[in-house]
Design a protein around this motif. Structure first.
Motif, mmCIF file in Angstrom:
data_model
loop_
_atom_site.group_PDB
_atom_site.id
_atom_site.type_symbol
_atom_site.label_atom_id
_atom_site.label_comp_id
_atom_site.label_asym_id
_atom_site.label_seq_id
_atom_site.Cartn_x
_atom_site.Cartn_y
_atom_site.Cartn_z
ATOM 1 N N HIS A 299 -40.241 -2.836 10.983
ATOM 2 C CA HIS A 299 -40.377 -1.556 11.388
ATOM 3 C C HIS A 299 -40.938 -0.528 10.112
ATOM 4 O O HIS A 299 -40.970 0.610 10.311
ATOM 5 C CB HIS A 299 -38.991 -0.965 11.858
ATOM 6 N N LYS B 203 -38.208 7.714 11.515
ATOM 7 C CA LYS B 203 -38.550 6.326 11.505
ATOM 8 C C LYS B 203 -39.467 6.059 12.396
ATOM 9 O O LYS B 203 -39.574 6.687 13.363
ATOM 10 C CB LYS B 203 -37.018 5.504 11.513
ATOM 11 N N ALA C 34 -39.687 2.935 14.301
ATOM 12 C CA ALA C 34 -39.387 1.886 15.123
ATOM 13 C C ALA C 34 -37.870 1.603 14.713
ATOM 14 O O ALA C 34 -37.589 1.486 13.565
ATOM 15 C CB ALA C 34 -40.306 0.612 15.145
ATOM 16 N N SER D 298 -34.759 -1.157 13.800
ATOM 17 C CA SER D 298 -34.887 -2.425 13.045
ATOM 18 C C SER D 298 -34.652 -3.556 13.887
ATOM 19 O O SER D 298 -33.692 -3.679 14.949
ATOM 20 C CB SER D 298 -33.527 -2.185 12.128
#
Length: 364
Positions: free
Chosen positions: A76, A106, A108, A110
Motif C-alpha cells: 500500500h 493513505k 490503500a 494494509s
C-alpha cells in the motif's frame, strides 16, 4: 480436494462465480448472488479492515450459502513520496473539474490487516489478485477451512499459484473487464481466454475458473468444454437490478456498446484495467500515471465527483468485451436464463457431435 468437486463442494446451483468487483460488490449484492445460486463475491480490495468485518457479518447473517471474499495483494506504499512537478497535471484536472486537490492520508488499506480479518472471519472461499500469497499464507487460510483461489493472466502465473498450494486458479483472459490480475508480467501483452484456459488446464492439475467476456449459457458451456470447472462473470451482472451502480455508469452500459468500445488503460489507477473508452482516457491516457494504488487514490475524488454529476466522461466505466450482451434482469432471473441457455447449448453441441460421429463412421 478431489478435482471434480469445486462446484459441488460449494453447493452452487450454477458453475458461476459473480466476479468480486471492488467498489461495486456490496454485502447485499453478494447475498443476492449467492441466494440466486451463484458464488457471490465481495470485492474487499479497497475496504478498511473494519468495513470488511461489518460486510462479512452482514453476509453471514443473511445467507448460509457459500461466498467468496477477494483481496488485492499489494504494497500500500505508505512511504511513497510524490513529486510536486509530477502532480501538476492532476492538479490541473482537479481545477478544471472545480475540485480542491487534497492529498489522501493513505493510498490503500494494509493487505496484512485485511488478511487478518479473513483468517478471523473464515469465509468459505478467498480469492486474490494483483500478486501471490506465500505458501505459509495459503497454509494459514487452509487451517481455517478457507478455499484459496488465485488469479492468473498467464500460464506461468497459474503454475506459481499451484506451487504455493492454491485450491483453484482463475484464468483471466484479456477480454475481462476491470483490472488485470497480472503479477509476473505487466498485463499488457494479454492472452485471450481460449488459449489461456487450454494452456493452463494442460499445465496444472487444480481446478481452473475461466474469466473474460463470458456473458451467457453458451459462453459457460464453451469454457467448460475447454476444461474449466466454472466461470467467473462480472460484466454480465452489471446490468442486473441487484447491482448498485452510479446512474451514469448504468446508462453507459445500457447502450449495448460493441466489444471494441472497451480499452485497456492505466490512467485511472496506475494498473491496467479494461473499461469503456471515454473522454478522460482520450485526453489523459498517454500520461505516465503513478503506480497503483497511488494513482488510484489520486483520481478517486475526480471519479466520485463525476459519478455525482452524472458525467460518464470522467468516470472509470469498467466493463469486459462482452458488454453488448448485458441484460437488465434480476440475479434470480439471470440464474434461470443461464440454466435454460446451458441446457440448449448442450443439446446443440450434442446434436452437432452426433452428426459428425455418424458421418465419420459412414466414411470409413
Amino acid at each position: 480436494m478431489p478435482h471434480h468437486s469445486f462446484v459441488e463442494q460449494l453447493g452452487l446451483a450454477l458453475p458461476v462465480i459473480q466476479a468480486p468487483m471492488a467498489g461495486i460488490s456490496t454485502a447485499e449484492m453478494v447475498v443476492a448472488a449467492s441466494k440466486a445460486g451463484f458464488l457471490g463475491s465481495l470485492g474487499a480490495g479497497m475496504m478498511s479492515p473494519e468495513g470488511m468485518e461489518a460486510s462479512l457479518r452482514q453476509i453471514k447473517s443473511e445467507t448460509t450459502a457459500a461466498f467468496n471474499v477477494n483481496l488485492f495483494i499489494i504494497d500500500h506504499l505508505p512511504d511513497y513520496q510524490l513529486d510536486a512537478e509530477d502532480i501538476l497535471f492532476l492538479r490541473n484536472i482537479y481545477e478544471k473539474m472545480e475540485l480542491d486537490f487534497i492529498l489522501p492520508d493513505k493510498y490503500a488499506p494494509s493487505f496484512q490487516e485485511q488478511f487478518e480479518v479473513l483468517l478471523h472471519a473464515k469465509p468459505p472461499v478467498a480469492s486474490f489478485t494483483f500478486g501471490i500469497l506465500t505458501q505459509e499464507q495459503v497454509s494459514k487460510l487452509h487451517a481455517q477451512g478457507i478455499l484459496v483461489c488465485g488469479t492468473a493472466t498467464t500460464s506461468a502465473e497459474a503454475r506459481a499459484w499451484a506451487d504455493v498450494g492454491a485450491d483453484a486458479v482463475c484464468a483471466q483472459g484479456i477480454e475481462a473487464g476491470g483490472h488485470r490480475g497480472s503479477f509476473l508480467s505487466d498485463g499488457g501483452n494479454g492472452v485471450g481466454l481460449l488459449p489461456l484456459v487450454r494452456e493452463i488446464v494442460k499445465d496444472i492439475s487444480i481446478p481452473v475458473i475461466a474469466a473474460g467476456g463470458i456473458m451467457d449459457g453458451e459462453g459457460i458451456v464453451a469454457a467448460i468444454s475447454m476444461g474449466a470447472e466454472a466461470v467467473q462473470m462480472g460484466t454480465a451482472f452489471l446490468g442486473c437490478l441487484d447491482a448498485v451502480l452510479a446512474p451514469a455508469y448504468r446508462k453507459a452500459l445500457a447502450q449495448h456498446l460493441p466489444a471494441e468500445s472497451t480499452v485497456l488503460t492505466n490512467i485511472f489507477s496506475g494498473r491496467l484495467a479494461r473499461g469503456i473508452r471515454n473522454q478522460f482516457i482520450e485526453e489523459y491516457g498517454s500520461s505516465q500515471p503513478f503506480p497503483y494504488p497511488v494513482q488510484n487514490a489520486l483520481t478517486q475524488a475526480l471519479r466520485k465527483k463525476a459519478a455525482r454529476d452524472g458525467n460518464a466522461e470522467n468516470m472509470s466505466l469498467w466493463a469486459g468485451q462482452g458488454l453488448r450482451l448485458i441484460r437488465d434482469v434480476s440475479f434470480k432471473e439471470l440464474a434461470h436464463i443461464l440454466q435454460d441457455e446451458i441446457r440448449t447449448a448442450v443439446e446443440k453441441v450434442n446434436a452437432a457431435v452426433s452428426v459428425t460421429m455418424h458421418c465419420g463412421r459412414s466414411g470409413s
